[in-house]
Design an enzyme around this catalytic site. Structure first.
Site: not given
Length: 274
Positions: A182, A238
């Site tokens: 990611r 995050c």
């Protein structure tokens, strides 16, 4: 309790189940299945444990900006904590989940953000507790009388403007806690845009534990952060300010100060790009 006071073993906790100075909180959750954790709790949980839901208790409603899990209304959370019998600054809170601290660490960080330092994570979580044969129950917990008056560390968080102005400073380290694919933009299952904030380094939150959910040895945790020990400030993010707390837990454990949370994370950052 273990030598590191912010992590406790199943064996230790099993001996404290009748201790009124210990409050246990179940934080199990599944992204995309907001009712799953509470349903699992109703089937079986650690005796005496209360339940807090990531979406309903540990976050605020989602808006256009601010990310998928904005920080909760702190007064409401404080009321909830008091109703569990937690006395500010005194009661030991032990949080657990079954996802390698992914959600329990959010509660750990929030409690400390509110000024309550006496909080620990259960090593191995629910999975270890169940596997080792410790007692479980489906009995609901009754409300108790506590007292929780937060003393919020407002300087522990950084908003998007703070990230923009500080991310390229040589004294600041910006940490992306998501999985590496990611971070590299190769895979994005949730957000509309793939990639990461320019200048961020990647330290995936799953590196803090092994696949069974146990904290890695202290020396290995130190190695994760050895290149950043002299940073004046570390900003951790995050996807939405949840699993970043696993890294914040780790940083605290190895004694690296000045680590802050960008709560909105990538979901907030990219909301301005679409």
């Amino acid at each position: 309790m273990s030598q590191q006071s912010s992590i406790v073993s199943c064996e230790w906790l099993a001996g404290e189940l009748s201790n009124p100075q210990v409050v246990i909180i179940d934080c199990r959750f599944r992204l995309g299945q907001p009712d799953w954790g509470e349903q699992a709790y109703q089937i079986a949980h650690i005796p005496g444990a209360y339940y807090l839901n990531l979406d309903q208790d540990l976050s605020s409603p989602v808006a256009t900006h601010g990310g998928r899990h904005p920080l909760p209304d702190l007064s409401h959370l404080a009321e909830k904590l008091a109703s569990m019998g937690i006395v500010f600054g005194e009661t030991l809170v032990v949080a657990y989940d079954d996802m390698r601290f992914a959600f329990a660490s959010r509660l750990w960080w929030l409690l400390r953000y509110l000024g309550h330092e006496n909080v620990a994570l259960l090593d191995g979580g629910w999975t270890a507790w169940e596997k080792q044969g410790y007692p479980v129950t489906n009995d609901p917990c009754k409300a108790r009388s506590g007292a929780f008056s937060p003393k919020v560390h407002t300087d522990w968080i950084v908003d998007i403007e703070g990230v923009k102005t500080r991310k390229h400073l040589p004294s600041v380290v910006l940490v992306d806690s998501r999985d590496s694919d990611r971070y590299r933009g190769e895979h994005e299952p949730i957000d509309p845009i793939a990639g990461h904030i320019e200048g961020a380094i990647n330290s995936p939150w799953k590196q803090v534990t092994n696949e069974q959910g146990y904290l890695l040895p202290f020396e290995q945790l130190q190695t994760l952060w050895q290149d950043y020990q002299n940073a004046q400030e570390i900003i951790v993010y995050c996807g939405s300010g949840v699993t970043a707390c696993v890294n914040l837990f780790c940083l605290d454990l190895v004694g690296i100060p000045n680590a802050k949370l960008y709560p909105g994370g990538w979901s907030d950052w990219c909301s301005y790009l679409v």
